[in-house]
Design an enzyme around this catalytic site. Structure first.
Site, short mmCIF file in Angstrom:
data_model
loop_
_atom_site.label_atom_id
_atom_site.label_comp_id
_atom_site.label_asym_id
_atom_site.label_seq_id
_atom_site.Cartn_x
_atom_site.Cartn_y
_atom_site.Cartn_z
N SER A 1 0.82 -1.25 -0.11
CA SER A 1 0.07 0.01 0.00
C SER A 1 0.84 1.42 -0.02
O SER A 1 1.71 1.31 0.62
CB SER A 1 -0.82 -0.06 1.16
OG SER A 1 -1.35 1.35 1.40
N VAL B 1 9.40 -1.36 14.43
CA VAL B 1 10.21 -1.38 15.72
C VAL B 1 11.13 -2.40 15.88
O VAL B 1 11.99 -2.28 16.86
CB VAL B 1 9.11 -0.95 17.12
CG1 VAL B 1 8.51 0.05 17.20
CG2 VAL B 1 8.19 -2.24 16.70
N LYS C 1 25.34 -6.77 17.49
CA LYS C 1 24.67 -7.47 18.78
C LYS C 1 25.25 -8.81 19.45
O LYS C 1 25.19 -9.55 18.51
CB LYS C 1 23.16 -7.56 18.64
CG LYS C 1 22.48 -8.31 19.58
CD LYS C 1 21.10 -8.57 19.42
CE LYS C 1 20.22 -9.38 20.39
NZ LYS C 1 18.97 -9.46 19.84
N LEU D 1 3.87 -9.70 11.70
CA LEU D 1 2.92 -9.50 12.87
C LEU D 1 1.63 -10.13 12.25
O LEU D 1 0.56 -10.12 13.17
CB LEU D 1 2.66 -7.74 12.78
CG LEU D 1 4.31 -7.00 13.34
CD1 LEU D 1 4.05 -5.65 13.51
CD2 LEU D 1 4.71 -7.87 14.43
#
Lengths: 521, 228
Positions: free
Chosen positions: A50, A58, A89, A346
């Site tokens: 879209s 995030v 990390k 998600l």
């Protein structure tokens, strides 16, 4: 024709809806795996995005699997660092989770304990009286993190490391970076259009998407990467959402981006997760800024107090910064692949960002889809069933693992922590394991590692013994491997000494990568 | 420590420099024009610059960090330009010297009494006329090979007679499998640029590694009085 011939329909046109991290990652992984067929014109990957919906972005923490994923899709690590504001990390540092005291912390590093495939060092460490932390006794990474060191040098080849590592990255830059690679190098078609209608066949399969700007887009397999909206799997196919808020209480995040005082300020080599009264604060160092966020349970803390807590952590400069509020609806879809539609990211589910499970789950799902790509519609349901089994197992294990960080607490200073230790909130499987672990520590030969575990037995060891969990030790049992254990622990000390001397600071190496680049070999 | 200053015929009129002497290092960067001189003695390999990670070609001199198994060979063995240059460097077009180098103090004069450069200094200036453009040419050679994926890591493991072992990492050589599979057009380009010859010199030079290991072994035996 598709109605009658449905059973024989070949799967050759993949349509991915959603242009966030999950969408582009899935597009790139599938396209890289099926490059030969794409080049031959027998297979296509189309991503519909879209033009008006902004991505959540995030997820800034990754898991070491991302290195294999990026390498496989053909991305240069140097380009990745330069385009995504990436930094190294080497695990998580969990402060104040056990007692809440100022000096209460432990590491969950990314390397396995020394000699992990030969010996379980846990009972040997438990029998020690030296007072070393479990992490320091069995691996080097805690020491590397203490000193802010990088896991490699400028002379180490791309994707290789002296110590295992993942990245912190700017999610807002990662998706566009993957997009450029997927469309430029891997032949993924990019369609900017809003989906206005989803048409289904009689059997419930998605036939096509009607879009406002690009007409009708048909496909054989649809991947739902529409984020929280879950447009295809949730809305169209009506797969219900399964909440896990009775296990994981945090439901809100307040996120802020904090600039460094000076451009050469030290960058932590790990994600800092500092426990608070009703949740915890993440602190992630990128070359350009720190990403900080307070994840909390709104049932246990008001937004005002949560904002004050965040402000106390960040300091006075928070006055000039924009705090973004993000709802966290912990849980996942009951199934992930239904009919000819599978959800990644998600749209499949979401958990609080503790242990950075979002991107790694997307990678694992994308990889599974790419590897198990059904040849025809006829076999798709078989693939879907196994995909659902594996994915449900993974979500379950991640929920258990996140809960482990909370339920081992000895904190009683707030209802949040008291509730977290309440057995009624602990999944039964985890409760049983905790009982078992009183007599035998988790290890390599357990049911763990039976498939691509997101968190292997070593991760459980680091959290359990980092948080002061005790497993009974039988001195007669460990006597027979005592010499081997001592040897591995000495070896670990020697490696730590060597790496401390060799490795540059995280900031220094990231700057060098930006200037000189890493070599491909 | 280093104390690098521009060379000046006034201030450095009386300065002495030792042209030969110990070069305590086990690997030294070389330029491709040196390959024919190096090939009778040295393994020629690639390594990475510790500061930038960039590949460069060099000659292997020993196995332990400061071990130069060629020191003391004198004129019998070609000495790489990067060792011959002693305490001198260039900064832009200027010749500079590290006054803190142990090679500064005794030895050859740089200037005569009138301030004119001595034969020794002239030889150093000539050396840099080869070395400076040579470094750039060698960089292009290395980049070309890297682009064709012709470079691969090599692990050098040797066992010595005193029972100890040495493992050298961070060294690279020519990937012969890739070389064999190279498309004709690339082979032709490499040949026309003279690179194919250099590639074969590098491959051939690997035969010096066991020779170097024997040399080290003999020294070990000598030092323990066990010479056979």
């Amino acid at each position: 024709m598709t109605g009658v011939m449905g059973a024989m329909q070949a799967i050759k046109d993949i349509v991915i809806v959603g242009g966030g991290t999950a969408g582009w990652l899935t597009a790139a992984v599938i396209a890289a795996r099926h490059q030969g067929r794409i080049k031959a014109g027998h297979f296509s990957v189309t991503l519909v995005e879209s033009p008006s919906v902004s991505i959540i972005g995030v997820g800034e923490g990754t898991w070491p699997t991302i290195r294999t994923t990026l390498k496989k899709i053909g991305v240069s690590e140097t380009e990745f660092f330069r385009n995504c504001d990436a930094a190294f990390k080497q695990g998580g540092k969990f402060a104040r989770w056990t007692t809440g005291a100022d000096d209460d912390f432990y590491y969950h590093p990314l390397v396995l304990p020394e000699g992990f495939h030969d010996i379980n060092l846990v009972p040997h460490w438990l029998a020690e009286t030296g007072g070393r932390s479990f992490c320091d006794a069995v691996c080097v990474q805690g020491v590397l993190c203490d000193e802010g060191l990088a896991p490699k040098t400028i002379a180490t080849a791309e994707y290789e490391g002296a110590a295992n590592y993942a990245y912190h990255l700017d999610a807002g830059k990662f998706a566009p970076f993957l997009q450029r690679h997927a469309t430029g190098k891997l032949g993924v078609r990019h369609v900017l259009a809003d989906v206005t209608q989803v048409n289904q066949q009689e059997n419930g399969d998605i036939a096509n998407l009607v879009t406002e700007q690009a007409g009708i887009i048909a496909g054989d397999l649809f991947v739902d990467c529409t984020g929280f909206a879950s447009l295809l799997l949730g809305k169209t196919l009506q797969v219900p959402f399964k909440s896990c808020s009775s296990v994981l209480f945090c439901d809100t995040a307040l996120a802020v981006q904090v600039p460094f005082d000076r451009p050469d300020a030290p960058m932590a080599s790990q994600t800092n997760a500092t426990a608070q009264k009703a949740g915890w604060i993440w602190d992630i160092a990128l070359p350009t800024r720190r990403g900080i966020g307070h994840v909390y349970s709104s049932r246990h803390m008001s937004e005002d107090v949560a904002r004050e807590t965040l402000a106390a952590y960040v300091g006075p400069q928070i006055k000039d910064l924009k705090v973004r509020k993000i709802p966290i609806r912990s849980g996942h879809r009951e199934t992930f692949w239904k009919n000819n539609c599978v959800a990644v990211g998600l749209a499949a589910g979401f958990l609080e960002p503790l242990e950075s499970s979002a991107i790694v789950l997307g990678e694992l799902s994308a990889k599974l889809i790419a590897e198990q790509m059904p040849a025809t519609r006829e076999v798709m349901d078989i693939v879907a069933a196994s995909f659902n089994d594996v994915t449900a197992y993974r979500w379950g294990r991640i929920i258990d693992f996140l809960k482990l960080h909370y339920c081992l607490t000895k904190r009683t200073d707030s209802q949040f922590w008291i509730d977290n230790a309440d057995p009624a909130t602990i999944p039964e499987r985890l409760q049983n394991l905790l009982k078992l672990w009183k007599y035998r520590s988790p290890w390599f030969f357990d049911e763990f590692d039976r498939l691509e575990e997101v968190f292997p037995a070593a991760s459980y060891q680091y959290v359990l013994y980092g948080m002061g969990f005790r497993t009974e030790v039988d001195p007669y049992e460990i006597a027979q491997t005592a010499r081997m254990a001592a040897q591995y622990m000495r070896q670990n000390m020697a490696i730590a000494a060597r790496l401390r001397a060799e490795l540059p600071k995280n900031r220094e190496l990231v700057q060098k990568i930006q200037t000189y680049g890493l070599q491909p070999i | 420590m280093t104390n690098i200053v521009a060379l000046n015929s006034q201030t450095h009129r009386a300065l002495h420099v030792t042209p030969s002497g110990q070069d305590a290092r086990n690997f030294v960067g070389v330029v491709i024009a040196e390959f024919p001189h190096l090939i009778p003695h040295y393994p020629i390999l690639f390594s990475k610059d510790a500061e930038t990670g960039a590949f460069y070609c060099g000659a292997m001199l020993g196995f332990d960090p400061d071990e130069n198994l060629f020191s003391g060979e004198g004129a019998n063995v070609y000495r790489p330009l990067n060792l011959q240059r002693g305490p001198f460097f260039t900064a832009g077009s200027e010749l500079v010297i590290d006054l803190d180098s142990p090679k500064v103090g005794a030895g050859e004069r740089l200037f005569d009494d009138d301030g004119a450069p001595t034969a020794y200094l002239k030889s150093i200036m000539a050396l840099f006329r080869d070395l400076v453009p040579g470094i750039e040419r060698s960089r292009i050679f290395t980049e070309t090979l890297l682009g064709l994926k012709l470079i691969e890591p090599i692990d050098i493991d040797i066992g010595l007679d005193d029972g100890t072992k040495r493992s050298l990492v961070g060294l690279y050589t020519i990937n012969k499998d890739v070389l064999r599979e190279l498309p004709d057009a690339d082979v032709l380009t490499l040949f026309r640029r003279g690179y194919l010859h250099l590639i074969h010199l590098m491959i051939g030079s690997l035969a010096h590694i066991p020779v170097l290991a024997r040399k080290k072994n003999n020294r070990l035996l000598e030092s323990t009085g066990l010479k056979l």
